[in-house]
Design a protein around this motif. Structure first.
Motif, mmCIF file in Angstrom:
data_model
loop_
_atom_site.group_PDB
_atom_site.id
_atom_site.type_symbol
_atom_site.label_atom_id
_atom_site.label_comp_id
_atom_site.label_asym_id
_atom_site.label_seq_id
_atom_site.Cartn_x
_atom_site.Cartn_y
_atom_site.Cartn_z
ATOM 1 N N ASN A 156 8.944 8.224 5.689
ATOM 2 C CA ASN A 156 8.537 8.434 4.295
ATOM 3 C C ASN A 156 9.732 8.978 3.530
ATOM 4 O O ASN A 156 10.031 10.167 3.589
ATOM 5 C CB ASN A 156 7.358 9.406 4.244
ATOM 6 N N GLN A 195 2.798 4.457 1.195
ATOM 7 C CA GLN A 195 3.537 4.616 2.445
ATOM 8 C C GLN A 195 3.616 6.103 2.811
ATOM 9 O O GLN A 195 4.536 6.797 2.387
ATOM 10 C CB GLN A 195 4.941 4.027 2.293
ATOM 11 N N THR A 231 -4.746 0.755 4.288
ATOM 12 C CA THR A 231 -4.742 -0.702 4.165
ATOM 13 C C THR A 231 -6.077 -1.289 4.591
ATOM 14 O O THR A 231 -6.604 -2.204 3.938
ATOM 15 C CB THR A 231 -3.599 -1.296 5.002
ATOM 16 N N GLU A 291 -0.172 -7.546 3.910
ATOM 17 C CA GLU A 291 0.359 -6.197 3.686
ATOM 18 C C GLU A 291 1.882 -6.219 3.732
ATOM 19 O O GLU A 291 2.483 -6.887 4.569
ATOM 20 C CB GLU A 291 -0.169 -5.256 4.762
ATOM 21 N N SER A 345 4.658 -3.374 4.174
ATOM 22 C CA SER A 345 4.908 -1.969 4.462
ATOM 23 C C SER A 345 6.264 -1.803 5.142
ATOM 24 O O SER A 345 6.808 -2.752 5.709
ATOM 25 C CB SER A 345 3.813 -1.381 5.350
ATOM 26 N N THR A 354 -0.972 4.846 6.586
ATOM 27 C CA THR A 354 -0.878 3.600 5.817
ATOM 28 C C THR A 354 -1.779 2.529 6.410
ATOM 29 O O THR A 354 -2.416 1.760 5.670
ATOM 30 C CB THR A 354 0.586 3.133 5.759
ATOM 31 N N GLN A 386 9.852 -1.793 -0.102
ATOM 32 C CA GLN A 386 8.745 -2.748 -0.044
ATOM 33 C C GLN A 386 9.055 -3.997 -0.872
ATOM 34 O O GLN A 386 8.787 -5.122 -0.443
ATOM 35 C CB GLN A 386 7.454 -2.095 -0.540
ATOM 36 N N PRO A 416 0.822 -1.213 0.000
ATOM 37 C CA PRO A 416 0.000 0.000 0.000
ATOM 38 C C PRO A 416 0.855 1.262 0.000
ATOM 39 O O PRO A 416 2.062 1.218 0.277
ATOM 40 C CB PRO A 416 -0.794 -0.116 1.307
#
Length: 357
Positions: free
Chosen positions: A313, A283, A293, A304, A306, A289, A322, A281
């Motif tokens: 970030n 970030q 999600t 997931e 992440s 997040t 990821q 997903p």
């Protein structure tokens, strides 16, 4: 490349689909936790954990003295070295480089050209894309098209790199007690880092198949959600903040755009949602997040993938961080979709990965 900005891995001739041959990442220094930031900013670490949800991040500068210890060039070179090693490839195999960043070390020469020089690569096309979080997917789409279009070399490798050094915009000399929350939160959200992937069509080189990479501008008539300034000699004392972000707009629009992109990817590929084993997903922050999600899951059982709660970030590095976590988990026949949303002028992007064999 199609009109919407998508690149599809196609089979044919002696070359197969576009393959993820190797991935590498680079993070500067030791992780900086919320307790360390609390001492600097005067924000309670409990507030950072509760409302932001990012526990650690990495900075290219020294928080105590403000000295820059790593450049974007340094981080991208390290990540590229690791991606080539993971692929069992040499710099001589590289047919082209595509690098995506929102925070280049300089406008000229490009970071892409400097990284090529550090790697000992010459005589090949070198591209640099100026973009935020979606830039890494844009770079994969361009690289896929170049490989499908017949990149030259005995076993050509497309080297895709993404990274950002966001801390170059953080002024540690300020009185943080006077800073508005809209600017203060940038010190908590963002981090620095780089990642890279070696793409190939040569059989036997793959860790996974890159089935699709797609990106679309989605901001017609909308105000930008984020702006990163470039200051020249004439306006460097204008008083404008280096980074501004409309967090309310981000919170409202990014979950919707993420769902749209996931639906588009599945429809285009003809994949039932139930066939997904993993989703990567967007970030933004740990808490944001988590919220995105939950909205994407819709009762499905995918896992997931992440990283933002540990890495911060760090923009164009996120997709590669990821992917590095995904590949060891991708079982035979496994499918994954990744989504990256850029709030600058609202760009949604996605990519699809399948296990080989």
């Amino acid at each position: 490349m199609n009109a919407s900005g998508g690149a599809v891995s196609r089979s044919g001739g002696r070359s197969g689909p576009v393959l993820l041959a190797g991935v590498g990442t680079a993070l500067p220094g030791a992780p900086v936790d919320n307790a360390a930031l609390s001492r600097l900013l005067g924000i309670a670490p409990e507030w950072m954990e509760t409302f932001i949800g990012t526990r650690t991040r990495h900075f290219a500068l020294d928080l105590d003295g403000g000295t820059v210890r790593w450049t974007l060039e340094d981080l991208c070179t390290d990540a590229a070295d690791r991606a080539l090693a993971d692929a069992g490839a040499d710099p001589d195999d590289v047919a082209f480089i595509v690098l995506a960043t929102a925070t280049p070390d300089a406008l000229m020469p490009t970071t892409a050209a400097l990284v090529a020089d550090r790697l000992g690569i010459d005589g090949v096309p070198v591209y640099q894309l100026q973009s935020g979080c979606s830039g890494a997917v844009q770079a994969m789409a361009l690289a896929s098209s170049l490989l499908v279009g017949g990149a030259r070399g005995p076993k050509p490798v497309g080297l895709v790199i993404g990274g950002d050094v966001c801390s170059k915009h953080l002024d540690l000399r300020q009185d943080f007690r006077e800073m508005p929350p809209s600017q203060l939160v940038n010190y908590v959200l963002f981090g620095d880092g780089a990642g890279a992937a070696a793409l190939s069509r040569a059989p036997g080189t793959a860790r996974a198949v890159l089935s699709r990479a797609d990106h679309r501008l989605s901001g017609l008539g909308s105000a930008p959600g984020q702006r990163v300034e470039w200051f020249g000699q004439a306006d460097r004392h204008s008083g404008r903040p280096a980074v501004t972000e409309d967090y309310k707009a981000v919170e409202a629009r990014v979950p919707v755009m993420a769902q749209e992109m996931l639906d588009t990817m599945l429809d285009t590929l003809g994949w039932p949602a139930e066939s997904l084993g993993h989703v990567l997903p967007p970030q933004l922050s740990g808490r944001m997040t988590e919220r995105i999600t939950r909205g994407l899951r819709q009762g499905l059982e995918w896992e997931e993938v992440s990283c933002v709660a540990e890495t911060g970030n760090n923009g164009n590095a996120l997709v590669f961080l990821q992917l590095e976590r995904l590949l060891p988990r991708l079982a035979a026949g496994g499918r994954a979709v990744g989504i990256a949303i850029e709030s600058s002028k609202w760009i949604k992007s996605g990519f699809a990965v399948e296990a080989t064999g």
